[in-house]
Write an enzyme that holds these catalytic residues in place. Structure first.
Site, PDB file in Angstrom:
ATOM      1  CD  GLU A 134     -15.795   1.879  10.413  1.00 43.24           C
ATOM      2  OE1 GLU A 134     -15.525   3.041  10.731  1.00 43.24           O
ATOM      3  OE2 GLU A 134     -16.933   1.506  10.080  1.00 43.24           O
ATOM      4  CG  LEU A 194       0.952   0.630   5.522  1.00 47.70           C
ATOM      5  CD1 LEU A 194       1.494   2.023   5.193  1.00 47.70           C
ATOM      6  CD2 LEU A 194       0.506   0.590   6.975  1.00 47.70           C
ATOM      7  CB  ALA A 195      -2.030  -3.225   0.577  1.00 45.89           C
ATOM      8  CE1 TYR A 218     -10.762  -0.538   5.938  1.00 42.65           C
ATOM      9  CE2 TYR A 218     -11.739   0.225   7.990  1.00 42.65           C
ATOM     10  CZ  TYR A 218     -10.645   0.110   7.152  1.00 42.65           C
ATOM     11  OH  TYR A 218      -9.430   0.639   7.559  1.00 42.65           O
ATOM     12  N   GLY A 225       0.824  -1.218   0.000  1.00 40.24           N
ATOM     13  CA  GLY A 225       0.000   0.000   0.000  1.00 40.24           C
ATOM     14  C   GLY A 225       0.850   1.256   0.000  1.00 40.24           C
ATOM     15  NE  ARG A 281      -4.786  -2.102  -6.182  1.00 42.33           N
ATOM     16  CZ  ARG A 281      -6.038  -2.005  -5.799  1.00 42.33           C
ATOM     17  NH1 ARG A 281      -6.775  -3.077  -5.743  1.00 42.33           N
ATOM     18  NH2 ARG A 281      -6.553  -0.847  -5.474  1.00 42.33           N
TER      19      ARG A 281
HETATM   20  P1  NAP Z   1      -5.306   4.289   1.108  1.00 44.43           P
HETATM   21  O1  NAP Z   1      -4.824   5.663   0.803  1.00 44.43           O
HETATM   22  O2  NAP Z   1      -6.612   3.837   0.581  1.00 44.43           O
HETATM   23  O3  NAP Z   1      -4.168   3.275   0.614  1.00 44.43           O
HETATM   24  C1  NAP Z   1      -4.376   1.899   0.514  1.00 44.43           C
HETATM   25  C2  NAP Z   1      -3.423   1.362  -0.527  1.00 44.43           C
HETATM   26  O4  NAP Z   1      -3.653  -0.076  -0.634  1.00 44.43           O
HETATM   27  C3  NAP Z   1      -3.644   1.937  -1.930  1.00 44.43           C
HETATM   28  O5  NAP Z   1      -2.441   2.455  -2.431  1.00 44.43           O
HETATM   29  C4  NAP Z   1      -4.108   0.726  -2.752  1.00 44.43           C
HETATM   30  O6  NAP Z   1      -3.583   0.683  -4.037  1.00 44.43           O
HETATM   31  C5  NAP Z   1      -3.496  -0.426  -1.968  1.00 44.43           C
HETATM   32  N1  NAP Z   1      -4.198  -1.685  -2.286  1.00 44.43           N
HETATM   33  C6  NAP Z   1      -5.531  -1.916  -2.249  1.00 44.43           C
HETATM   34  N2  NAP Z   1      -5.790  -3.179  -2.619  1.00 44.43           N
HETATM   35  C7  NAP Z   1      -4.600  -3.764  -2.900  1.00 44.43           C
HETATM   36  C8  NAP Z   1      -4.223  -5.043  -3.352  1.00 44.43           C
HETATM   37  N3  NAP Z   1      -5.116  -6.008  -3.568  1.00 44.43           N
HETATM   38  N4  NAP Z   1      -2.907  -5.300  -3.546  1.00 44.43           N
HETATM   39  C9  NAP Z   1      -1.992  -4.330  -3.329  1.00 44.43           C
HETATM   40  N5  NAP Z   1      -2.284  -3.081  -2.909  1.00 44.43           N
HETATM   41  C10 NAP Z   1      -3.580  -2.804  -2.707  1.00 44.43           C
HETATM   42  O7  NAP Z   1      -5.355   4.050   2.687  1.00 44.43           O
HETATM   43  P2  NAP Z   1      -4.539   4.797   3.853  1.00 44.43           P
HETATM   44  O8  NAP Z   1      -5.383   5.874   4.395  1.00 44.43           O
HETATM   45  O9  NAP Z   1      -3.172   5.061   3.408  1.00 44.43           O
HETATM   46  O10 NAP Z   1      -4.536   3.653   4.963  1.00 44.43           O
HETATM   47  C11 NAP Z   1      -3.470   2.707   5.070  1.00 44.43           C
HETATM   48  C12 NAP Z   1      -3.934   1.515   5.883  1.00 44.43           C
HETATM   49  O11 NAP Z   1      -4.304   1.922   7.194  1.00 44.43           O
HETATM   50  C13 NAP Z   1      -5.156   0.803   5.320  1.00 44.43           C
HETATM   51  O12 NAP Z   1      -5.008  -0.573   5.606  1.00 44.43           O
HETATM   52  C14 NAP Z   1      -6.306   1.387   6.107  1.00 44.43           C
HETATM   53  O13 NAP Z   1      -7.375   0.481   6.128  1.00 44.43           O
HETATM   54  C15 NAP Z   1      -5.651   1.567   7.459  1.00 44.43           C
HETATM   55  N6  NAP Z   1      -6.202   2.631   8.291  1.00 44.43           N
HETATM   56  C16 NAP Z   1      -6.255   3.905   7.816  1.00 44.43           C
HETATM   57  C17 NAP Z   1      -6.727   4.909   8.641  1.00 44.43           C
HETATM   58  C18 NAP Z   1      -6.809   6.340   8.168  1.00 44.43           C
HETATM   59  O14 NAP Z   1      -7.464   7.132   8.838  1.00 44.43           O
HETATM   60  N7  NAP Z   1      -6.127   6.697   7.083  1.00 44.43           N
HETATM   61  C19 NAP Z   1      -7.126   4.614   9.964  1.00 44.43           C
HETATM   62  C20 NAP Z   1      -7.030   3.303  10.403  1.00 44.43           C
HETATM   63  C21 NAP Z   1      -6.553   2.317   9.570  1.00 44.43           C
HETATM   64  P3  NAP Z   1      -4.091   1.640  -5.239  1.00 44.43           P
HETATM   65  O15 NAP Z   1      -3.309   2.902  -5.019  1.00 44.43           O
HETATM   66  O16 NAP Z   1      -3.676   0.870  -6.425  1.00 44.43           O
HETATM   67  O17 NAP Z   1      -5.563   1.775  -5.059  1.00 44.43           O
HETATM   68  O1  G4F Z   2     -13.900  10.137   5.998  1.00 43.25           O
HETATM   69  P1  G4F Z   2     -14.699   8.895   6.142  1.00 43.25           P
HETATM   70  O2  G4F Z   2     -15.114   8.193   4.909  1.00 43.25           O
HETATM   71  O3  G4F Z   2     -13.860   7.963   7.119  1.00 43.25           O
HETATM   72  P2  G4F Z   2     -14.265   6.688   7.996  1.00 43.25           P
HETATM   73  O4  G4F Z   2     -15.483   6.037   7.512  1.00 43.25           O
HETATM   74  O5  G4F Z   2     -14.256   7.116   9.433  1.00 43.25           O
HETATM   75  O6  G4F Z   2     -13.050   5.698   7.699  1.00 43.25           O
HETATM   76  C1  G4F Z   2     -11.694   6.147   7.736  1.00 43.25           C
HETATM   77  O7  G4F Z   2     -11.214   6.032   9.052  1.00 43.25           O
HETATM   78  C2  G4F Z   2     -11.131   4.676   9.556  1.00 43.25           C
HETATM   79  C3  G4F Z   2     -10.589   4.754  10.990  1.00 43.25           C
HETATM   80  O8  G4F Z   2     -11.647   4.953  11.869  1.00 43.25           O
HETATM   81  C4  G4F Z   2     -10.199   3.893   8.651  1.00 43.25           C
HETATM   82  F1  G4F Z   2     -10.044   2.632   9.131  1.00 43.25           F
HETATM   83  C5  G4F Z   2     -10.771   3.857   7.246  1.00 43.25           C
HETATM   84  O9  G4F Z   2      -9.853   3.163   6.397  1.00 43.25           O
HETATM   85  C6  G4F Z   2     -10.903   5.297   6.750  1.00 43.25           C
HETATM   86  O10 G4F Z   2      -9.610   5.837   6.625  1.00 43.25           O
HETATM   87  O11 G4F Z   2     -16.022   9.213   6.968  1.00 43.25           O
HETATM   88  C7  G4F Z   2     -15.994   9.835   8.232  1.00 43.25           C
HETATM   89  C8  G4F Z   2     -17.410  10.156   8.681  1.00 43.25           C
HETATM   90  C9  G4F Z   2     -18.376   8.968   8.541  1.00 43.25           C
HETATM   91  O12 G4F Z   2     -19.147   8.890   9.700  1.00 43.25           O
HETATM   92  C10 G4F Z   2     -19.258   9.339   7.367  1.00 43.25           C
HETATM   93  O13 G4F Z   2     -20.589   8.821   7.417  1.00 43.25           O
HETATM   94  O14 G4F Z   2     -17.918  11.169   7.829  1.00 43.25           O
HETATM   95  C11 G4F Z   2     -19.250  10.838   7.486  1.00 43.25           C
HETATM   96  N1  G4F Z   2     -19.596  11.517   6.231  1.00 43.25           N
HETATM   97  C12 G4F Z   2     -20.572  12.441   6.084  1.00 43.25           C
HETATM   98  N2  G4F Z   2     -20.656  12.824   4.814  1.00 43.25           N
HETATM   99  C13 G4F Z   2     -19.030  11.307   5.041  1.00 43.25           C
HETATM  100  C14 G4F Z   2     -19.700  12.136   4.136  1.00 43.25           C
HETATM  101  N3  G4F Z   2     -18.015  10.493   4.660  1.00 43.25           N
HETATM  102  C15 G4F Z   2     -17.651  10.516   3.360  1.00 43.25           C
HETATM  103  N4  G4F Z   2     -16.621   9.721   2.963  1.00 43.25           N
HETATM  104  N5  G4F Z   2     -18.299  11.310   2.425  1.00 43.25           N
HETATM  105  C16 G4F Z   2     -19.340  12.137   2.759  1.00 43.25           C
HETATM  106  O15 G4F Z   2     -19.903  12.831   1.936  1.00 43.25           O
END
Ligand code: NAP
Ligand code: G4F
Length: 359
Positions: A137, A88-89, A158, A11, A36
């Site tokens: 989540e 992270l992917a 998720y 990722g 990917r």
């Molecule tokens: P992101 O921007 O969506 O990055 C995820 C990456 O995973 C993307 O580059 C995607 O590739 C790659 N990926 C998806 N499917 C794959 C596959 N089958 N094989 C190889 N690579 C693949 O997410 P992020 O915000 O950086 O988050 C990183 C990790 O932390 C994730 O696991 C997420 O669930 C977790 N997480 C994030 C948050 C947050 O708030 N950001 C909080 C808690 C946990 P492409 O670029 O090709 O789509």
């Molecule tokens: O920004 P969101 O899509 O993030 P969400 O669902 O909290 O998930 C993110 O954080 C998780 C950690 O808690 C990660 F694991 C996950 O990979 C991701 O990075 O939505 C945040 C909140 C939600 O409650 C959603 O219902 O914002 C609310 N929301 C309201 N309007 C919206 C919108 N979310 C999105 N994406 N788009 C809207 O228009």
């Protein structure tokens, strides 16, 4: 002389992957990443986050592949011979996981298993340290504040997939003595956040409105509460987990709860606009308090089939054991995203912005 450590980031082209790659390069690591091959028509376009951070260079070794392909993952790990793996992917968008739940399970569960099992099959259980990207989540409908002891009640495919992967990581740690840590990370954002996540969606729309855009910002649930931090702080926490002699599970969070509505207000305040809210639920709107212009409205199509209402993390364990403390607070976070979107807009010179259906 201390040998240079090798890290493998799955990722790497995502938000966290790009920031972590930069962090590890600065620490002197040899950095390898999984991308990917078919993500974008032109593979280089998929590397825009790494490019933004000035990292598309010979400094990082990029490997094309797919986390769901066990042979591919094992072959890459054998070839790279990493000291540390950051898994992270993922399919990381919660709402999208309702539309494609099988993919969410494939990538987030089977993909994680492929990493864990590759290290076991290679017989490198004692040689490789693994960071697993778990998520707040997983807490789902559990009452805030949430910490490592809080029951997990996921509300989305998720969340359920991440919980299964979290348990697999613990099972591999306990069964095979592997150094695997789960980072239970609360929402963390940056200018590299995908535009379908609520924070970037808001800051991009506010920047467009400031530049003369006519469309109001359209959102789903404004009442949802999140604990938003900055990715720069969180990648340091990931690395710190792998510095410990004993692996473990850690919540990383700011301890500050804000609603989506608060985020919207803060972003508009940054461009000098005060909002006047009225109505409730799907009828809620926000007008410019001075001019009466409609700036925010709600579209029920953006509601989720099941919502996580409130996430607020208690990161006491990370503070005490890792010495980890987030430095970037809410106001600075919103300003960082908004200023980046203003710059992006100026560079692109566009004020129309088609809203995508996923977010
Ligand atoms: P992101 O921007 O969506 O990055 C995820 C990456 O995973 C993307 O580059 C995607 O590739 C790659 N990926 C998806 N499917 C794959 C596959 N089958 N094989 C190889 N690579 C693949 O997410 P992020 O915000 O950086 O988050 C990183 C990790 O932390 C994730 O696991 C997420 O669930 C977790 N997480 C994030 C948050 C947050 O708030 N950001 C909080 C808690 C946990 P492409 O670029 O090709 O789509
Ligand atoms: O920004 P969101 O899509 O993030 P969400 O669902 O909290 O998930 C993110 O954080 C998780 C950690 O808690 C990660 F694991 C996950 O990979 C991701 O990075 O939505 C945040 C909140 C939600 O409650 C959603 O219902 O914002 C609310 N929301 C309201 N309007 C919206 C919108 N979310 C999105 N994406 N788009 C809207 O228009």
């Amino acid at each position: 002389m201390v040998a240079r450590k090798t890290a493998f980031i799955t990722g790497i082209a995502g938000q966290d992957g790009a920031f972590l790659a930069r962090f590890l390069l600065e620490k002197g690591y040899a950095v390898h990443g999984l991308i990917r091959w078919d993500s974008y028509p032109d593979p280089l376009n998929g590397l825009q986050r790494l490019d933004t951070l000035g990292l598309v260079s010979e400094e990082i070794a990029l490997h094309t592949g797919d986390l769901t392909d066990a042979n591919n993952v094992t072959g890459l790990i054998r070839h790279i011979c990493p000291d540390e793996i950051y898994n992270l992917a993922a399919l990381s968008h919660v709402k999208v996981s309702f539309d494609t739940p099988a993919s969410a399970l494939d990538i987030n569960v089977k993909g994680t298993l492929n990493v864990l099992d590759a290290v076991r099959v290679l017989g490198w259980e004692r040689d490789v340290r693994i960071y697993q990207a778990s998520s707040s989540e997983m807490f789902g409908s559990s009452q805030p504040p949430q910490n490592e002891q809080t029951p997990m009640e996921p509300c989305s495919p998720y969340g359920a997939a991440k919980l299964a992967a979290y348990h697999l990581a613990k099972i591999y740690r306990d069964s095979y003595g592997m150094h695997i840590s789960n980072g239970i990370l609360f929402n963390h954002e940056s200018a590299l956040r995908g535009e379908d996540f609520v924070t970037r969606k808001i800051t991009k729309a506010v920047a467009v409105i400031e530049a003369g855009g006519a469309e109001p910002l359209t959102l789903g649930n404004l009442d949802a509460v999140r604990d938003w931090g900055h990715v720069r702080d969180y990648v340091e926490g990931m690395w710190l987990m792998l510095r410990q002699n004993v692996p473990g599970d850690y919540v990383l969070a700011t301890g500050e709860a804000r609603s989506v509505r608060d985020f919207v207000e803060q972003a508009f305040a940054h461009i000098g606009v005060k909002l006047k809210w009225s109505g409730r639920g799907a009828e809620e709107t926000a007008l410019d308090a001075k001019t009466g212009r409609l700036l925010v409205r709600v579209d029920p199509a953006l509601f989720r089939p099941k919502e996580v209402h409130a996430l607020l993390g208690d990161a006491s364990k990370a503070r005490e054991v890792l010495g980890w403390r987030p430095k970037i607070r809410f106001e600075a976070l919103v300003a960082d995203l908004l200023n980046a979107d203003r710059q992006l807009l100026r560079a692109r010179g566009e004020v129309s912005w088609p809203q995508r259906m996923a977010g």
